[in-house]
Design a protein around this motif. Structure first.
Motif, PDB file in Angstrom:
ATOM      1  N   THR A   1      20.010  24.648  19.409  1.00 54.50           N
ATOM      2  CA  THR A   1      21.194  24.307  18.807  1.00 54.50           C
ATOM      3  C   THR A   1      20.803  22.615  18.432  1.00 54.50           C
ATOM      4  O   THR A   1      19.885  22.136  19.326  1.00 54.50           O
ATOM      5  N   THR A   2      21.152  22.776  17.671  1.00 57.34           N
ATOM      6  CA  THR A   2      21.367  20.824  16.747  1.00 57.34           C
ATOM      7  C   THR A   2      22.203  20.432  17.438  1.00 57.34           C
ATOM      8  O   THR A   2      22.055  18.531  17.582  1.00 57.34           O
ATOM      9  N   ARG A   3      23.737  20.505  18.194  1.00 59.04           N
ATOM     10  CA  ARG A   3      24.868  19.737  19.044  1.00 59.04           C
ATOM     11  C   ARG A   3      24.718  19.775  20.298  1.00 59.04           C
ATOM     12  O   ARG A   3      24.288  21.085  20.369  1.00 59.04           O
ATOM     13  N   GLY A   4      24.786  19.281  20.705  1.00 58.53           N
ATOM     14  CA  GLY A   4      25.653  19.669  22.909  1.00 58.53           C
ATOM     15  C   GLY A   4      24.228  18.563  22.950  1.00 58.53           C
ATOM     16  O   GLY A   4      23.024  19.022  22.940  1.00 58.53           O
ATOM     17  N   GLY A   5      24.913  18.773  24.799  1.00 66.50           N
ATOM     18  CA  GLY A   5      23.646  17.816  25.224  1.00 66.50           C
ATOM     19  C   GLY A   5      23.592  18.746  26.743  1.00 66.50           C
ATOM     20  O   GLY A   5      23.318  20.012  26.387  1.00 66.50           O
ATOM     21  N   MET A   6      22.787  17.991  27.546  1.00 65.19           N
ATOM     22  CA  MET A   6      22.134  18.976  29.358  1.00 65.19           C
ATOM     23  C   MET A   6      23.212  19.798  29.444  1.00 65.19           C
ATOM     24  O   MET A   6      23.235  21.176  29.739  1.00 65.19           O
ATOM     25  N   THR A   7      24.678  20.032  29.467  1.00 67.62           N
ATOM     26  CA  THR A   7      25.607  21.219  29.662  1.00 67.62           C
ATOM     27  C   THR A   7      26.041  21.115  28.885  1.00 67.62           C
ATOM     28  O   THR A   7      27.169  21.697  29.153  1.00 67.62           O
ATOM     29  N   SER A   8      26.116  21.305  27.552  1.00 63.72           N
ATOM     30  CA  SER A   8      26.972  22.441  26.564  1.00 63.72           C
ATOM     31  C   SER A   8      25.887  23.952  27.142  1.00 63.72           C
ATOM     32  O   SER A   8      25.473  23.879  27.792  1.00 63.72           O
ATOM     33  N   HIS A   9      27.696  24.378  26.226  1.00 66.08           N
ATOM     34  CA  HIS A   9      27.363  25.536  26.616  1.00 66.08           C
ATOM     35  C   HIS A   9      25.836  26.075  26.802  1.00 66.08           C
ATOM     36  O   HIS A   9      26.077  27.591  27.755  1.00 66.08           O
ATOM     37  N   ALA A  10      25.720  26.523  25.672  1.00 66.07           N
ATOM     38  CA  ALA A  10      23.909  26.917  25.218  1.00 66.07           C
ATOM     39  C   ALA A  10      23.297  26.155  26.295  1.00 66.07           C
ATOM     40  O   ALA A  10      22.777  27.280  26.863  1.00 66.07           O
ATOM     41  N   ALA A  11      23.034  25.038  26.296  1.00 69.28           N
ATOM     42  CA  ALA A  11      21.784  24.801  28.443  1.00 69.28           C
ATOM     43  C   ALA A  11      22.539  25.222  29.136  1.00 69.28           C
ATOM     44  O   ALA A  11      21.598  26.030  29.587  1.00 69.28           O
TER      45      ALA A  11
ATOM     46  N   ARG B   1      35.451  19.722  31.824  1.00 65.67           N
ATOM     47  CA  ARG B   1      33.669  19.965  31.714  1.00 65.67           C
ATOM     48  C   ARG B   1      33.268  20.138  30.457  1.00 65.67           C
ATOM     49  O   ARG B   1      32.101  19.986  30.179  1.00 65.67           O
ATOM     50  N   ASP B   2      34.319  20.483  29.970  1.00 69.80           N
ATOM     51  CA  ASP B   2      33.943  21.101  28.497  1.00 69.80           C
ATOM     52  C   ASP B   2      33.022  19.725  27.786  1.00 69.80           C
ATOM     53  O   ASP B   2      32.426  19.887  26.607  1.00 69.80           O
ATOM     54  N   ASP B   3      33.825  18.265  28.052  1.00 67.65           N
ATOM     55  CA  ASP B   3      34.251  17.129  27.169  1.00 67.65           C
ATOM     56  C   ASP B   3      33.335  16.409  28.068  1.00 67.65           C
ATOM     57  O   ASP B   3      32.861  15.181  26.306  1.00 67.65           O
ATOM     58  N   ALA B   4      32.744  16.677  28.480  1.00 70.88           N
ATOM     59  CA  ALA B   4      32.253  15.347  29.477  1.00 70.88           C
ATOM     60  C   ALA B   4      30.883  14.954  29.023  1.00 70.88           C
ATOM     61  O   ALA B   4      30.878  13.861  28.792  1.00 70.88           O
ATOM     62  N   ALA B   5      30.073  16.033  28.573  1.00 72.27           N
ATOM     63  CA  ALA B   5      28.800  15.280  27.466  1.00 72.27           C
ATOM     64  C   ALA B   5      28.897  14.142  26.847  1.00 72.27           C
ATOM     65  O   ALA B   5      28.724  12.937  26.387  1.00 72.27           O
ATOM     66  N   HIS B   6      30.625  14.058  26.034  1.00 73.21           N
ATOM     67  CA  HIS B   6      30.951  13.067  25.389  1.00 73.21           C
ATOM     68  C   HIS B   6      30.301  11.538  25.565  1.00 73.21           C
ATOM     69  O   HIS B   6      29.987  10.363  25.339  1.00 73.21           O
ATOM     70  N   PHE B   7      31.043  11.786  27.070  1.00 73.21           N
ATOM     71  CA  PHE B   7      31.098  10.198  27.677  1.00 73.21           C
ATOM     72  C   PHE B   7      30.229  10.202  28.987  1.00 73.21           C
ATOM     73  O   PHE B   7      30.205   8.703  28.840  1.00 73.21           O
ATOM     74  N   MET B   8      29.814  10.820  28.909  1.00 71.66           N
ATOM     75  CA  MET B   8      28.840  10.917  30.479  1.00 71.66           C
ATOM     76  C   MET B   8      27.701   9.544  30.752  1.00 71.66           C
ATOM     77  O   MET B   8      27.550   9.227  31.858  1.00 71.66           O
ATOM     78  N   ASN B   9      26.988   9.738  29.594  1.00 69.47           N
ATOM     79  CA  ASN B   9      26.395   8.964  28.780  1.00 69.47           C
ATOM     80  C   ASN B   9      26.876   7.885  29.322  1.00 69.47           C
ATOM     81  O   ASN B   9      25.812   6.595  29.628  1.00 69.47           O
ATOM     82  N   ASP B  10      27.475   7.456  28.131  1.00 68.04           N
ATOM     83  CA  ASP B  10      28.386   5.950  28.958  1.00 68.04           C
ATOM     84  C   ASP B  10      28.295   5.265  29.917  1.00 68.04           C
ATOM     85  O   ASP B  10      27.823   4.884  30.491  1.00 68.04           O
ATOM     86  N   TYR B  11      28.685   5.751  30.625  1.00 60.76           N
ATOM     87  CA  TYR B  11      29.325   5.954  32.157  1.00 60.76           C
ATOM     88  C   TYR B  11      28.113   5.735  33.178  1.00 60.76           C
ATOM     89  O   TYR B  11      28.159   5.007  33.576  1.00 60.76           O
ATOM     90  N   MET B  12      27.350   6.799  32.672  1.00 61.29           N
ATOM     91  CA  MET B  12      26.085   6.157  33.389  1.00 61.29           C
ATOM     92  C   MET B  12      25.218   5.429  32.940  1.00 61.29           C
ATOM     93  O   MET B  12      24.801   4.507  33.841  1.00 61.29           O
ATOM     94  N   GLY B  13      25.200   5.161  31.874  1.00 65.39           N
ATOM     95  CA  GLY B  13      24.537   4.102  30.760  1.00 65.39           C
ATOM     96  C   GLY B  13      25.088   2.400  31.834  1.00 65.39           C
ATOM     97  O   GLY B  13      24.629   1.332  31.709  1.00 65.39           O
ATOM     98  N   LYS B  14      26.762   2.245  31.511  1.00 57.13           N
ATOM     99  CA  LYS B  14      27.623   0.939  32.192  1.00 57.13           C
ATOM    100  C   LYS B  14      27.873   1.371  33.101  1.00 57.13           C
ATOM    101  O   LYS B  14      28.379   0.527  33.959  1.00 57.13           O
ATOM    102  N   LYS B  15      26.986   2.268  34.665  1.00 58.96           N
ATOM    103  CA  LYS B  15      26.353   2.271  35.466  1.00 58.96           C
ATOM    104  C   LYS B  15      28.227   2.461  36.579  1.00 58.96           C
ATOM    105  O   LYS B  15      27.922   1.532  37.535  1.00 58.96           O
TER     106      LYS B  15
END
Ligand code: PEP
Ligand code: MG
Length: 899
Positions: free
Chosen positions: A462-472, A794-808
């Motif tokens: 897939t060209t879109r979506g993170g590690m917890t996307s539906h495809a993944a 759980r379906d939309d978390a990917a959009h901002f989870m990285n921000d949360y982790m990046g910002k500790k």
């Protein structure tokens, strides 16, 4: 009061420290002490403790009282041991200065060699060694190294000067430079340092020593080290130690050498010395890659087609001693070691040892073989393999020797590698699969409708979506290799092409997807099949012996169930029946059922689905051959099964003769603002009991058929999803029991079954005492429980989870690894309250966390009966469960024993 001890000496067959003093002496210092204690040839030296580092920072960057005197005394002792004296122009002692914390830490000042050289001592060294070239070679190395790491005059300054000098003199190799050449180079080096710093290179050896020590302590708080510590959770308070050690020289001519080695092969695990060495060189030459290192053994030389002789051939005596040292080290540390050594004029010296890093394959082989050799026991072997790393071993991998033409790199969403023809639609994937083709499904993103296509494909891109996307998530569950979010690929569905790296590929072209690295490659690349017997099987059998929890699988297709059995699953912990509803031969009936006006219409459609569901379950029961099978009744909101978009609606209307307008109206009725919190789970069963009744009947009838076929007793576990109130469960349970009575009467048979619930809502965990009055088992659905506890979709978390982790804000994605404090607390509460009512209640987990080693350790702590995970994670879970049982995490729970 006695003065605090800041300095620990080692060398000469004894040491003040030991391996057990890692916290105080750092890893390197503790192991140097240990090697000295066991009588290995270690150049004498001393370790300045990590407590000095802490005191240094607590005291505004000043050293504690007594340190200076202790260092001076220790240095004198080192000089005595080797018959030299620091700063003595006649007979100078040279030292190395190296950092070394509890955990090795890139980003810190690492090493300064040849410290103690200045214009006078260099001349003295030349005389003493009878080798001017060696002395000035050492001096120039020292100036560049010290200037770089202590004075901040970057290395390239010296590289430029040397390159320029070699060009001038028409030399191509460093070895062509004579003593006078090195003296010229040294002169230019010193000039450059003075230009850069405005003061000359320090000639005072004590200034050099304290400069280097200060640089080590200073680097503990540089930016790179701080970042590394943050990322790896290394506390600031640990501090680093400093090791000062008499130099031995690998650059004293052709009977001298330096090298690095592993006591076993770190990539295959084979029991053979593995490493490289360089004749007439110092440590940094090996690392810098200026010269090509030589093999240690003759065998390795022949295999690598090297021209230069191996150490075994060039220095047989030193090699024999080194081999004996390796044996000794392995026996002493009972683990594979990674060592540094130097040979000075045919005499071997050991400079470092530590446990060697290794691949998963090597970890397995080494652990199993060491048990065979009597070095370690099974329990230690189990602890030596990282469960998550097993993933590398369970999937086909690309032949490392095959050429690769990389089109794009996305996320390594689901491991393994496969090649096939490109297809852009799930229907086409299914059709081509039927025709016996291998296809790779290429989509911008996938949705539940694509399940069939994903199942038909050998790999998914897939060209879109993170590690917890539906495809993944789905691909991992199915064990299909998947690369997600390959954003540099442009898909054009209309022309059925995609473009990547300037190349356009069309439907039918062959690509390879490597879900372990995230690479998408052009053409077919040969793969290597995983090896599940041998060492793998041995370690797994030990893990099984030592674990308490059962390991089940999440599976709904015969293929997945068979795969999971092969990987050692002890039953099914979650069969998501909705996946069966998407199958091509029943989706029409499912849609008719959903669109029916009343219960009668629904029942008519369900009649058509019943035989297919019955057959689904019969197959699963047969494959599981008497092992427990937990089947969850329908869970997702119904609109997920309906056609989307005008064209699809029109097609469906035509196909079934339904009224398109009515269809559109029904679709509008079913639309929800918050489907995840809407009409789903047991709420569907309460609105439309006939759906669950049909499923229950299919389960019971399938169970009777399977029992008759296999002769093994089948006890289905029927699981109701998304329960929050006991009354919900009671309402449904009554109907399921009624179906059971009916089936028993019809078939003249007795049914054994259990009815239980998922715990997926905070309310369910809180009300577990009451719910357990009706539920015979609980399965913690931690995907939904995480979603509902955090209030994060759980379906939309990917959009901002990285921000949360990046910002500790959070350290880890709670959908990947269970949040112990929050969600985990609800699991603990649910388990405790459930057991209060029903002490023998079966407790499991079936969210994604069931395959995550850290979450599995938590499940052991709260005393769950089993974990359930996707088939390819079953071995990971078996090993992780054994490790957590051995760690004794389960000792302090009142929990249920083995089921
Ligand atoms: C869960 O919620 O954890 C679960 C296993 O169910 P699903 O993922 O199907 O919602
Ligand atoms: Mg759920």
């Amino acid at each position: 009061m006695a003065e605090k001890k800041w300095v620990y000496s080692f060398g000469d067959g004894k040491a003040e420290g030991a391996a057990s003093m890692r916290d105080l002496l750092g890893g390197k210092g503790a192991n140097l002490a240990e090697m000295s204690n066991i009588g290995l040839p270690v150049p004498p030296g001393f370790t300045i403790t990590t407590e000095v580092c802490t005191a240094f920072y607590e005291n505004d960057r000043n050293y504690p009282d007594g340190l200076k005197e202790q260092v001076e005394a220790a240095l004198e002792q080192v000089g005595k041991a080797v018959g030299m004296s620091f700063g003595d122009p006649e007979n100078p002692l040279l030292v190395s200065v190296r950092s070394g914390g509890r955990a090795s830490m890139p980003g810190m000042m690492d090493t300064v060699l040849n410290l103690g050289l200045n214009d006078e001592t260099a001349a003295g060294l030349a005389k003493r060694a009878g080798d001017e070239r060696f002395a000035y070679d050492s001096y120039r190395r020292f100036i560049s190294m010290y200037s770089d790491v202590v004075l901040g005059v970057e290395h390239h300054n010296f590289e430029e000067i040397l390159e320029y000098y070699k060009e001038e003199q028409e030399y191509s190799l460093d070895t062509e430079l004579s003593a006078t050449d090195w003296q010229d180079v040294i002169h230019r080096y010193k000039e450059r340092v003075e230009e850069e710093l405005g003061r000359p290179f320090p000639q005072d050896v004590n200034e050099q020593l304290w400069g280097a020590v200060g640089a080590v302590f200073g680097s503990w708080r540089n930016r790179r080290a701080e970042t590394y510590r943050r990322l790896h959770n290394i506390p600031e308070s640990w501090g680093t130690a400093v090791n000062v050690q008499a130099m031995v020289f690998g650059n004293m001519g052709d009977t001298s050498a330096t090298g690095v080695a592993f006591t076993r092969n770190p990539s295959t695990g084979e029991k053979a010395l593995y490493g490289e060495f360089l004749v007439n060189a110092q440590g940094e030459d090996v690392v810098a890659g200026i010269r090509t290192p030589q093999s240690l053994t003759k065998k390795a030389r022949l295999e690598g087609n090297d021209k230069l002789p191996s150490m075994e051939e060039a220095m047989p005596d030193a090699f024999a001693e080194l081999s004996a040292v390796f044996e000794r080290l392995e026996r002493h540390y009972t683990d594979m070691q990674d060592v540094e050594f130097t040979v000075q004029e045919a005499k071997l010296w050991m400079l470092q040892t530590r446990s060697g890093k290794r691949t998963a394959k090597a970890a397995l082989k080494i652990a199993v073989e060491m048990v065979g050799e009597g070095l370690i026991g099974e329990e230690t072997a189990i602890s030596r393999v990282d469960p998550a790393s097993l993933d590398q071993l369970l999937h086909p991998t690309l032949d490392p020797d095959a050429p690769r033409d990389v089109l794009a790199t996305g996320l390594p969403a689901s491991p393994g590698a496969a090649s096939g023809e490109i297809v852009f639609s799930s229907d086409e994937a299914a059709a081509l699969r039927q025709a016996g083709k291998n296809v790779v499904l290429v989509r911008v993103e996938t949705s539940p409708e694509d399940i069939n296509g994903m199942h038909s494909a050998v790999a998914i891109l897939t060209t879109r979506g993170g590690m917890t996307s539906h495809a993944a998530v789905v691909a991992r569950g199915m064990g299909r290799p998947c690369v997600s979010g390959a954003g540099s690929i442009r898909i054009d569905y209309k022309s059925e092409t995609f473009t990547a790296a300037g190349v356009t590929l069309k439907k039918g072209d062959i690509i390879t997807v490597d879900g372990s690295t995230g690479q998408v490659l052009k053409g077919e690349i040969p793969t290597l099949q995983p090896e599940l017997s041998g060492d793998f099987a041995t370690l797994m059998s030990w893990a099984d012996k030592h674990r308490r929890m059962e390991v089940r699988t999440n599976a709904e297709t015969p293929h997945d169930a068979e795969t999971a059995r092969k990987f050692g699953a002890e039953g099914i912990g979650l069969c998501r029946t909705e996946h069966m509803f998407f199958e091509e031969d029943r989706i029409v009936a499912v849609r008719q059922m959903i669109l029916a006006d009343d219960a009668k219409g629904r029942r008519a459609a369900l009649e058509k689905i019943l035989p297919m569901q019955r057959d689904d379950f019969r197959q699963l029961f047969e494959i599981m051959h008497g092992l427990p099978v937990t089947i969850r009744l329908l869970d997702p909101p119904l609109h997920e099964f309906l056609p989307k978009g005008e064209a699809e609606i029109a097609d469906f209307a035509k196909e079934t003769g339904a009224d398109a307008e009515k269809l559109a109206r029904r679709l509008a009725d079913l639309a929800e603002t918050n489907p995840m919190l809407g009409h789903r789970g047991c709420r569907l069963g309460i609105s439309y009991p006939e759906i669950y009744e049909m499923q229950a009947r299919a389960i019971f009838e399938g169970a009777l058929l399977a029992a008759a076929e296999t002769g093994a007793a089948v006890t289905p576990e029927i699981m109701i999803p998304l329960v929050g109130m006991k009354a919900e469960l009671d309402f449904l349970k009554e109907r399921i029991v009624a179906v059971a009575v009916e089936v028993e009467k019809e078939k003249g048979a007795k049914l054994e079954y259990r009815i239980g619930t998922m715990i997926e809502l905070p309310r369910a965990a809180i009300m577990a005492r009451e719910i357990a009055e009706s539920a015979e088992f609980f399965s913690f659905g931690t995907n939904d429980l995480t979603q509902t506890t955090y209030g994060i979709s759980r379906d939309d978390a990917a959009h901002f989870m990285n921000d949360y982790m990046g910002k500790k804000i959070i350290a880890q994605d709670p959908f990947v690894s269970l949040d112990r404090e929050g969600v985990g607390e609800l699991v603990r509460l649910g388990a405790e309250r459930g057991r209060e009512t029903r002490p023998d209640i079966k407790l499991g987990i079936c969210g994604e966390h069931g395959g995550d080693p850290a979450s599995i350790a938590f499940c052991e702590e709260v005393g769950l009966t089993y974990v359930s995970c996707s088939p390819y994670r079953v071995p990971i879970a078996r090993l992780a469960a054994a490790q957590s049982a051995l760690a004794g995490a389960g000792n302090n729970t009142s929990g249920s024993g083995t089921a």
